[in-house]
Design a protein around this motif. Structure first.
Motif, PDB file in Angstrom:
ATOM      1  N   LEU A 295     -47.455  -3.904  10.882  1.00  0.00           N
ATOM      2  CA  LEU A 295     -46.565  -3.312   9.882  1.00  0.00           C
ATOM      3  C   LEU A 295     -45.316  -2.750  10.544  1.00  0.00           C
ATOM      4  O   LEU A 295     -44.188  -2.948  10.063  1.00  0.00           O
ATOM      5  CB  LEU A 295     -47.310  -2.216   9.123  1.00  0.00           C
ATOM      6  N   GLY A 298     -42.727  -5.358  11.653  1.00  0.00           N
ATOM      7  CA  GLY A 298     -42.033  -5.982  10.537  1.00  0.00           C
ATOM      8  C   GLY A 298     -40.796  -5.197  10.128  1.00  0.00           C
ATOM      9  O   GLY A 298     -39.753  -5.782   9.808  1.00  0.00           O
ATOM     10  N   GLY A 360     -44.844   0.164   2.135  1.00  0.00           N
ATOM     11  CA  GLY A 360     -44.813  -1.274   1.898  1.00  0.00           C
ATOM     12  C   GLY A 360     -44.367  -1.599   0.482  1.00  0.00           C
ATOM     13  O   GLY A 360     -43.626  -2.572   0.249  1.00  0.00           O
ATOM     14  N   LEU A 428     -44.774 -12.811  10.391  1.00  0.00           N
ATOM     15  CA  LEU A 428     -43.647 -12.528   9.506  1.00  0.00           C
ATOM     16  C   LEU A 428     -42.453 -13.418   9.836  1.00  0.00           C
ATOM     17  O   LEU A 428     -41.703 -13.821   8.933  1.00  0.00           O
ATOM     18  CB  LEU A 428     -43.264 -11.053   9.607  1.00  0.00           C
ATOM     19  N   TYR A 482     -40.938  -9.078   3.110  1.00  0.00           N
ATOM     20  CA  TYR A 482     -41.392  -7.784   2.605  1.00  0.00           C
ATOM     21  C   TYR A 482     -42.628  -7.909   1.723  1.00  0.00           C
ATOM     22  O   TYR A 482     -43.379  -6.940   1.569  1.00  0.00           O
ATOM     23  CB  TYR A 482     -40.251  -7.083   1.871  1.00  0.00           C
ATOM     24  N   VAL A 485     -45.018  -7.629   4.381  1.00  0.00           N
ATOM     25  CA  VAL A 485     -45.110  -6.229   4.797  1.00  0.00           C
ATOM     26  C   VAL A 485     -45.992  -5.443   3.828  1.00  0.00           C
ATOM     27  O   VAL A 485     -46.826  -4.623   4.241  1.00  0.00           O
ATOM     28  CB  VAL A 485     -43.697  -5.611   4.887  1.00  0.00           C
TER      29      VAL A 485
END
Length: 506
Positions: A295, A298, A360, A428, A482, A485
């Motif tokens: 996380l 990202g 997130g 990602l 995202y 994410v």
């Protein structure tokens, strides 16, 4: 000669054999912590300052095809070195391993500045990563040795603040050095800081190590090197090398990793203790750290791109929005340090998971019209999550193992964060490339130059512009990131719910 021992201010946690590393009461212990924070700053600043100088480095040395290897080599050797040096610290003491690591880091930094080609710079960065793997692990381990469970959260917050400040000062310092001096000073500026840290630790840090008939299991170290190295190469270079080499490396990593874990069960002095994985709380703490690492990377990787490329703000504004995460991380670390003992790691871990999920969600709802303040708010909330999670996990792990395993346990937790960063960046990045590729093929003419024009628009000083269609393409690709994410944030939250509620730190 065996160094003398000076008892810490508080007794060693339950399960530790004796206070093996300590400072004098009050001021002496604080002085040691100050030098440990200075040592942490070496690797922390290096992680952010080099990226700023890389355009100048490539212009000076050439070899653009090795650009990504400057970062991949450092990350690879750091990941491999982390568990090995953690075990060495358990066997031979924290102080000699830490001083050796600082020395190796400084020597490699000097060599990086004298590099005359990109392959040479990559080789020196490999050595620099080895030193960084040692310093990060031992600094955190010593913090666990010097302070008891009630104080570790506060101390870990201090160490987290080093990373937060470095995230802000690193790019600024790197830009100033490149602009007013030479790119080599990006590597050389660390040398006087490191020398001060070495002198201070030699003078004030004293430890006693109980000599045992134990040696580093070189076979396990070799298997671990192959396993981690292969997997890291897949995630950092797999897309560039193609499916066949990446598949072969992944197979090698899985095979050697399986052999490594089988060996850890059989040998009397394993490189990674089985208690790290047999204890449900410790296992979940490491898995939670892995997910949180994904996380974190990202946001660090793609938030500036959205603010600069989609919203049209300057790189400075893009960097400041990310600074909010460092602020939230530091504040939450302080809070977690105070709450983890009375509330238990399950509750503070859940708080971190909830913040990660909320952050997130805020990124999922991001649109260009919301502006950089929305990005800063989302980064701040995710920073709260990182602070609660990272402080809770490291304090829990260090408080649950004896001194003889604390270095190994700390290194394992840090390795999980590094691997989480690598896996998160690769996954990602794949999502972004897939989304951009699909959208570009839908443009007239197949969008052959669309990606190149987007890349040029993100290069400072290039003077390139993109039309509204390409801005929408970039925004759509980053929105897909995202979504990823948010999924990772949801995973972090679900993992935090699995932490056993009945456990308390004592």
């Amino acid at each position: 000669m065996v160094p003398r021992v000076e008892p810490p201010e508080a007794p060693a946690p339950a399960g530790a054999s004796a206070p093996h590393a300590a400072g004098e009461r009050g001021m002496r212990r604080g002085v040691v912590l100050a030098f440990l924070m200075l040592t942490a700053a070496l690797a922390a600043v290096e992680g952010t300052i080099v990226a700023t100088a890389m355009p100048s480095v490539v212009a000076s040395l050439g070899g653009f095809e090795y650009y990504s290897w400057v970062f991949a080599a450092y990350l690879l050797s750091q990941a491999v070195a982390t568990p090995i040096f953690g075990r060495l610290a358990d066997l031979y003491g924290r102080k000699p391993v830490l001083l050796w690591g600082i020395g190796a880091f400084l020597a490699a930094s000097v060599a990086c500045g004298f590099a005359t080609s990109m392959p040479m710079l990559v080789a020196f960065r490999l050595l620099q990563g080895l030193g960084a793997g040692s310093t990060m692990t031992i600094v955190s381990t010593l913090a666990g040795d010097l302070y008891d469970v009630h104080e570790r959260g506060r101390v870990q917050a201090y160490l987290s603040s080093v990373w937060g400040v470095s995230a802000v000062l690193g790019p600024l310092l790197g830009g100033a050095l490149v602009e007013r001096a030479h790119w080599a000073w990006v590597f050389w500026f660390n040398v006087p800081i490191g020398i001060v840290a070495i002198l201070g630790l030699r003078a004030f840090l004293h430890e006693r190590v109980q000599r045992r008939e134990a040696q580093l299991d070189l076979a396990s170290a070799g298997l671990l090197f192959l396993a981690i190295g292969s997997v890291m190469l897949v995630f950092t270079q797999g897309a560039a090398w193609g499916a066949l080499p990446a598949g072969a490396l992944l197979a090698l990593g899985l095979a050697t990793g399986t052999l490594f874990f089988r060996r850890q069960v059989r040998v009397t002095e394993p490189l990674i203790s089985s208690e790290t994985w047999n204890d449900r709380l410790l296992l979940l703490a490491n898995v939670l750290t892995f997910a949180a690492g994904g996380l974190m990377i990202g946001l660090i990787t793609y938030s500036p791109t959205y603010v600069q490329g989609v919203m049209g703000y300057s790189p400075t504004v893009a960097g400041l929005t990310l600074t909010a995460m460092s602020l939230g991380w530091t504040l939450a670390s302080v809070a977690a340090g105070r709450l983890v003992v009375p509330l238990g790691p399950a509750l503070t871990g859940r708080l971190g998971g909830a913040f990660a999920l909320l952050g997130g969600l805020l990124y999922l709802l991001l649109t260009p019209a919301r502006g950089p303040w929305w990005v800063a708010l989302a980064s701040l909330v995710v920073g709260f999550g990182m602070g609660f999670i990272m402080t809770t996990t490291i304090v829990t792990i260090q408080s649950s193992v004896a001194w003889q395993r604390r270095g190994t346990a700390t290194a394992t937790n840090m390795l999980m964060r590094i691997l989480g960063n690598s896996v998160g960046a690769a996954l990602l990045g794949g999502v972004l490339n897939l989304a951009l590729g699909r959208a570009a093929r839908a443009l007239p003419g197949g969008g052959a130059d669309a990606l190149a024009r987007i890349e040029a628009s993100l290069t400072p000083g290039a003077g390139a512009t993109v039309d509204e269609t390409l801005l929408q393409l970039l925004a759509g690709g980053l929105h897909a990131v995202y979504v990823g994410v948010f999924v990772i944030g949801l995973l972090v939250f679900l993992l935090s719910l699995l932490l056993p509620r009945g456990r308390r730190l004592a």
